[in-house]
Design a protein around this motif. Structure first.
Motif, short mmCIF file in Angstrom:
data_model
loop_
_atom_site.label_atom_id
_atom_site.label_comp_id
_atom_site.label_asym_id
_atom_site.label_seq_id
_atom_site.Cartn_x
_atom_site.Cartn_y
_atom_site.Cartn_z
N ASP A 73 0.87 -1.18 0.00
CA ASP A 73 0.00 0.00 0.00
C ASP A 73 0.90 1.22 0.00
OD1 ASP A 73 -1.53 2.26 0.92
OD2 ASP A 73 -3.03 0.84 1.65
N PRO A 74 0.82 2.08 -1.01
CA PRO A 74 1.72 3.24 -1.10
C PRO A 74 1.67 4.16 0.12
CG PRO A 74 0.47 3.00 -3.13
CD PRO A 74 -0.09 2.00 -2.16
N THR A 75 0.51 4.26 0.76
CA THR A 75 0.42 5.14 1.93
C THR A 75 1.13 4.55 3.15
OG1 THR A 75 -1.74 4.26 2.61
CG2 THR A 75 -1.74 6.19 1.16
N LEU A 148 -2.45 9.60 4.61
CA LEU A 148 -3.10 9.24 3.36
C LEU A 148 -2.66 10.20 2.26
CD1 LEU A 148 -6.71 8.53 4.67
CD2 LEU A 148 -4.77 6.95 4.46
N GLU A 149 -3.02 9.89 1.02
CA GLU A 149 -2.64 10.73 -0.11
C GLU A 149 -3.09 12.17 0.06
OE1 GLU A 149 -3.93 8.96 -3.77
OE2 GLU A 149 -2.83 7.10 -3.39
N ASP A 150 -4.23 12.38 0.74
CA ASP A 150 -4.73 13.75 0.92
C ASP A 150 -4.11 14.44 2.13
OD1 ASP A 150 -5.98 12.65 3.16
OD2 ASP A 150 -8.02 13.01 2.44
#
Length: 170
Positions: A73-75, A148-150
């Motif tokens: 998972d990238p995060t 997370l991405e955000d």
């Protein structure tokens, strides 16, 4: 209880579960985790197509839905104020949503995932006390914080059935 890949014809029922979960979280001090309609129908439909969405059925009703995703998972690449238990391959559980609290459904879903991948990672919002409690009761270890991405923070947990649970060195 049984767990199945989510069939596309259950999408509307699954979305009702997520809507109910948002209401539950708001009523229990966690109004920000799944705000503004997250997860949306398109995301869940894509996970159904990719065979990453699962339902837990109890007495012929959907008791829970969750995403079970193999691979990195990238995060989770960067963890702060802690460390993952290991760097071994893992699977991730996301968006676990239980229709009925206190029935052991969430623990059943986590156990099912662990039976398929003995090295499991999951994250949750700081204000999601029911999920944090479930994770601790299920033997997950708090490992640190991820973003997370955000840019929003999540508390990261891991359970490793493959070897002793000691944090990996960073």
């Amino acid at each position: 209880m049984e767990i199945y890949l989510t069939p596309m014809e259950c999408l509307e029922d699954v979305m009702v579960l997520y809507q109910d979960a948002r209401r539950f979280m708001c009523a229990h001090g966690n109004p920000n985790q799944w705000a503004m309609g997250y997860p949306d129908k398109d995301l869940i439909a894509q996970e159904i197509i990719r065979k990453q969405s699962y339902i837990c059925v109890d007495e012929q009703e959907i008791a829970a839905v969750f995403s079970f995703i193999g691979g990195e998972d990238p995060t989770y690449r960067n963890i702060y104020d802690g460390a993952w238990l290991n760097d071994a391959p893992y699977s991730t559980v996301h968006r676990i949503c239980v229709a009925r609290q206190g029935k052991g459904v969430g623990a059943f879903c986590l156990q099912w995932c662990l039976a398929r991948c003995g090295n499991l990672r999951i994250d949750t919002h700081r204000d999601n006390w029911p999920m944090q409690s479930l994770l601790k009761k299920s033997g997950f270890i708090y490992c640190g914080r991820i973003f997370l991405e955000d840019g929003t923070e999540r508390l990261a947990f891991q359970k490793n059935m493959l070897s002793s649970q000691k944090p990996a060195r960073q």
